[in-house]
Design a protein around this motif. Structure first.
Motif, mmCIF file in Angstrom:
data_model
loop_
_atom_site.group_PDB
_atom_site.id
_atom_site.type_symbol
_atom_site.label_atom_id
_atom_site.label_comp_id
_atom_site.label_asym_id
_atom_site.label_seq_id
_atom_site.Cartn_x
_atom_site.Cartn_y
_atom_site.Cartn_z
ATOM 1 N N TYR A 1 0.819 -1.214 0.000
ATOM 2 C CA TYR A 1 0.000 0.000 0.000
ATOM 3 C C TYR A 1 0.853 1.264 0.000
ATOM 4 C CZ TYR A 1 -4.371 -2.513 0.424
ATOM 5 O OH TYR A 1 -5.457 -3.309 0.157
ATOM 6 N N CYS A 2 2.096 1.172 0.418
ATOM 7 C CA CYS A 2 2.998 2.329 0.307
ATOM 8 C C CYS A 2 3.242 2.682 -1.158
ATOM 9 C CB CYS A 2 4.324 2.027 1.003
ATOM 10 S SG CYS A 2 4.241 2.038 2.803
ATOM 11 N N SER A 3 3.151 1.683 -2.034
ATOM 12 C CA SER A 3 3.361 1.943 -3.460
ATOM 13 C C SER A 3 2.129 2.533 -4.135
ATOM 14 C CB SER A 3 3.751 0.641 -4.171
ATOM 15 O OG SER A 3 2.694 -0.304 -4.096
ATOM 16 N N LEU A 4 0.974 2.539 -3.442
ATOM 17 C CA LEU A 4 -0.258 3.049 -4.047
ATOM 18 C C LEU A 4 -0.533 4.501 -3.699
ATOM 19 C CD1 LEU A 4 -2.690 0.022 -3.460
ATOM 20 C CD2 LEU A 4 -1.256 0.508 -5.455
ATOM 21 N N THR A 5 0.153 5.044 -2.725
ATOM 22 C CA THR A 5 -0.101 6.416 -2.311
ATOM 23 C C THR A 5 1.210 7.126 -2.011
ATOM 24 O OG1 THR A 5 -1.118 7.791 -0.583
ATOM 25 C CG2 THR A 5 -0.453 5.570 0.053
ATOM 26 N N LYS A 6 1.231 8.421 -2.303
ATOM 27 C CA LYS A 6 2.414 9.226 -2.012
ATOM 28 C C LYS A 6 2.517 9.549 -0.528
ATOM 29 C CE LYS A 6 2.249 11.446 -6.567
ATOM 30 N NZ LYS A 6 2.146 12.728 -7.307
ATOM 31 N N ASN A 7 1.404 9.473 0.169
ATOM 32 C CA ASN A 7 1.390 9.771 1.594
ATOM 33 C C ASN A 7 1.561 8.481 2.391
ATOM 34 O OD1 ASN A 7 0.483 12.622 1.143
ATOM 35 N ND2 ASN A 7 -1.336 11.586 0.375
ATOM 36 N N PRO A 8 2.027 8.573 3.640
ATOM 37 C CA PRO A 8 2.146 7.377 4.474
ATOM 38 C C PRO A 8 0.782 6.726 4.669
ATOM 39 C CG PRO A 8 3.366 9.214 5.438
ATOM 40 C CD PRO A 8 2.566 9.773 4.310
ATOM 41 N N PRO A 9 0.615 5.456 4.296
ATOM 42 C CA PRO A 9 -0.692 4.815 4.415
ATOM 43 C C PRO A 9 -1.067 4.519 5.862
ATOM 44 C CG PRO A 9 0.935 3.241 3.664
ATOM 45 C CD PRO A 9 1.624 4.574 3.696
ATOM 46 N N VAL A 10 -2.358 4.497 6.112
ATOM 47 C CA VAL A 10 -2.900 4.209 7.434
ATOM 48 C C VAL A 10 -3.247 2.730 7.516
ATOM 49 C CG1 VAL A 10 -4.828 4.659 9.011
ATOM 50 C CG2 VAL A 10 -3.794 6.537 7.728
ATOM 51 N N HIS A 11 -2.951 2.138 8.651
ATOM 52 C CA HIS A 11 -3.336 0.747 8.903
ATOM 53 C C HIS A 11 -4.397 0.720 9.993
ATOM 54 C CE1 HIS A 11 -3.534 -3.421 9.527
ATOM 55 N NE2 HIS A 11 -2.633 -3.538 10.494
ATOM 56 N N LEU A 12 -5.551 0.149 9.679
ATOM 57 C CA LEU A 12 -6.679 0.111 10.597
ATOM 58 C C LEU A 12 -6.952 -1.341 10.990
ATOM 59 C CD1 LEU A 12 -9.020 1.915 11.843
ATOM 60 C CD2 LEU A 12 -10.407 1.116 9.923
ATOM 61 N N THR A 13 -7.045 -1.604 12.292
ATOM 62 C CA THR A 13 -7.400 -2.934 12.781
ATOM 63 C C THR A 13 -8.759 -2.862 13.458
ATOM 64 O OG1 THR A 13 -6.266 -2.589 14.905
ATOM 65 C CG2 THR A 13 -4.996 -3.577 13.124
ATOM 66 N N VAL A 14 -9.608 -3.830 13.145
ATOM 67 C CA VAL A 14 -10.958 -3.890 13.704
ATOM 68 C C VAL A 14 -11.141 -5.256 14.362
ATOM 69 C CG1 VAL A 14 -13.428 -3.724 13.222
ATOM 70 C CG2 VAL A 14 -11.810 -2.354 11.900
ATOM 71 N N ASP A 15 -11.335 -5.270 15.666
ATOM 72 C CA ASP A 15 -11.477 -6.518 16.414
ATOM 73 C C ASP A 15 -12.910 -7.016 16.285
ATOM 74 O OD1 ASP A 15 -11.188 -8.652 18.080
ATOM 75 O OD2 ASP A 15 -11.190 -7.495 19.936
ATOM 76 N N THR A 16 -13.198 -7.709 15.188
ATOM 77 C CA THR A 16 -14.552 -8.203 14.939
ATOM 78 C C THR A 16 -14.931 -9.348 15.870
ATOM 79 O OG1 THR A 16 -13.570 -9.522 13.166
ATOM 80 C CG2 THR A 16 -14.664 -7.475 12.538
ATOM 81 N N THR A 17 -13.938 -10.018 16.479
ATOM 82 C CA THR A 17 -14.248 -11.090 17.436
ATOM 83 C C THR A 17 -14.628 -10.548 18.805
ATOM 84 O OG1 THR A 17 -11.912 -11.285 18.064
ATOM 85 C CG2 THR A 17 -12.688 -12.659 16.242
ATOM 86 N N MET A 18 -14.257 -9.286 19.077
ATOM 87 C CA MET A 18 -14.579 -8.614 20.349
ATOM 88 C C MET A 18 -14.091 -9.413 21.557
ATOM 89 S SD MET A 18 -18.361 -6.991 19.612
ATOM 90 C CE MET A 18 -19.121 -8.560 19.201
ATOM 91 N N LYS A 19 -12.875 -9.962 21.439
ATOM 92 C CA LYS A 19 -12.317 -10.738 22.539
ATOM 93 C C LYS A 19 -11.600 -9.865 23.567
ATOM 94 C CE LYS A 19 -11.637 -15.001 19.887
ATOM 95 N NZ LYS A 19 -10.655 -15.998 19.395
ATOM 96 N N GLU A 20 -10.971 -8.766 23.099
ATOM 97 C CA GLU A 20 -10.176 -7.955 24.010
ATOM 98 C C GLU A 20 -10.984 -6.870 24.704
ATOM 99 O OE1 GLU A 20 -6.705 -6.358 22.332
ATOM 100 O OE2 GLU A 20 -5.728 -8.296 22.022
ATOM 101 N N SER A 21 -12.197 -6.619 24.281
ATOM 102 C CA SER A 21 -13.018 -5.576 24.887
ATOM 103 C C SER A 21 -14.345 -6.174 25.324
ATOM 104 C CB SER A 21 -13.251 -4.422 23.901
ATOM 105 O OG SER A 21 -13.798 -4.919 22.705
ATOM 106 N N ASP A 22 -15.014 -5.486 26.225
ATOM 107 C CA ASP A 22 -16.273 -5.966 26.789
ATOM 108 C C ASP A 22 -17.412 -5.690 25.810
ATOM 109 O OD1 ASP A 22 -14.824 -6.667 29.016
ATOM 110 O OD2 ASP A 22 -15.211 -4.769 30.051
ATOM 111 N N ALA A 23 -17.695 -6.691 24.987
ATOM 112 C CA ALA A 23 -18.816 -6.617 24.034
ATOM 113 C C ALA A 23 -18.758 -5.369 23.164
ATOM 114 C CB ALA A 23 -20.146 -6.668 24.786
ATOM 115 N N ARG A 24 -17.558 -4.923 22.866
ATOM 116 C CA ARG A 24 -17.384 -3.766 21.997
ATOM 117 C C ARG A 24 -16.339 -4.108 20.943
ATOM 118 N NH1 ARG A 24 -19.534 1.027 23.718
ATOM 119 N NH2 ARG A 24 -18.108 2.167 22.380
ATOM 120 N N MET A 25 -16.511 -3.543 19.775
ATOM 121 C CA MET A 25 -15.612 -3.800 18.663
ATOM 122 C C MET A 25 -14.434 -2.839 18.750
ATOM 123 S SD MET A 25 -16.618 -4.106 14.639
ATOM 124 C CE MET A 25 -17.186 -2.396 14.576
#
Length: 278
Positions: A107-131
């Motif tokens: 993704y660094c090759s697709l944009t001139k700016n530093p790309p953002v990496h987003l993680t989404v905890d869809t299993t909701m294991k580390e938080s109390d019933a929250r994503m």
């Protein structure tokens, strides 16, 4: 280049990520995809407006991406919304894996700016019933022409949306208190106006209570709140009470007339359908 310290995510992008995770192949642990949006360097923020899933496979420390699909889908998104650009990528899960560096380099090759990496905890294991939602900005480090690596310092995450998205979210929130068999219907225009007036009245009551407490010395004044209140007062158009009542009553009459005509039309169509059946 100005520093990016805030990532603003629209609900549409989050729904796309969750939907991709729910429809993933059975043997796949996580899904990844491309984030689209805009860079706002004046405010040091990145706005994520949409996203799409990219097929991939992982084996140990190796990863393979369907680059042809990613390029085609990106081109189609640009045709629909040319103001968007590739700003990074997402992955489901709560951790940054060993293969994240390889994907990030693509993704660094697709944009001139530093790309953002987003993680989404869809299993909701580390938080109390929250994503759990976390954002990182990949930064290269190391000795030039020697060892070079990538680290992921975290960024602040904010959820924001357009008015249409917020209306949909409020409707989704109502489904929590309703039974699945009943469903939730869209409110009428008159009900929406009544609800908006009720919310505005509640918010004005909170503001008036705060101002009264500050003037009476029961609460310490906050300069930032004062500036916001001043901006709000200046944003209100200058209009006397009689003119305001006239405009409000005129709009209300128009709304009631449209509602009345809609009800008559529905009743007429219903009667015509019954006569046709006879």
């Amino acid at each position: 280049m100005p520093k990016i310290n805030t990532v603003r995510i629209h609900p549409t992008a989050l729904f796309t990520i969750v939907d991709s995770y729910e429809h993933r192949p059975q043997a796949q642990d996580r899904v990844i995809g491309t984030l689209l949006g805009t860079f706002d360097y004046a405010k040091g923020a990145v706005e994520v407006t949409s996203a799409f899933h990219v097929n991939h496979s992982e084996t140990g420390k190796e990863v393979a991406l369907d680059m042809e699909y990613a390029k085609t889908t990106t081109a189609l998104h640009f045709r629909v919304n040319p103001t968007e650009q590739v700003i990074g990528w997402f992955a489901t899960g709560a951790e940054i894996t060993d293969t994240s560096v390889l994907i990030h380099s693509y993704y660094c090759s697709l944009t001139k700016n530093p790309p953002v990496h987003l993680t989404v905890d869809t299993t909701m294991k580390e938080s109390d019933a929250r994503m759990g939602i976390k954002a990182y900005l990949g930064v290269s480090f190391g000795v030039p022409n020697r060892t070079i690596g990538t680290m992921f310092p975290p960024c602040k995450v904010e959820i924001q949306g357009y008015e249409e998205e917020m209306v949909a979210l409020r409707l989704c929130k109502r489904t929590k208190s309703s039974r699945l068999t009943q469903g939730v219907a869209l409110p009428s225009e008159l009900a929406t106006v009544i609800e908006a007036c009720s919310e505005m009245r509640s918010m004005l009551k909170i503001v008036m209570t705060y101002v009264d407490d500050v003037l009476a010395g029961r609460r310490e004044a906050d300069n930032s709140v004062g500036r916001l209140l001043m901006d709000m007062m200046h944003s209100i158009p200058k209009m006397d009470n009689e003119r305001f009542q006239e405009v409000l009553n005129g709009d209300m009459k128009d709304l009631l007339m449209v509602t009345f005509l809609t009800m008559i039309t529905k009743a007429q169509l219903s009667v015509n359908e019954k006569f046709c059946l006879i």
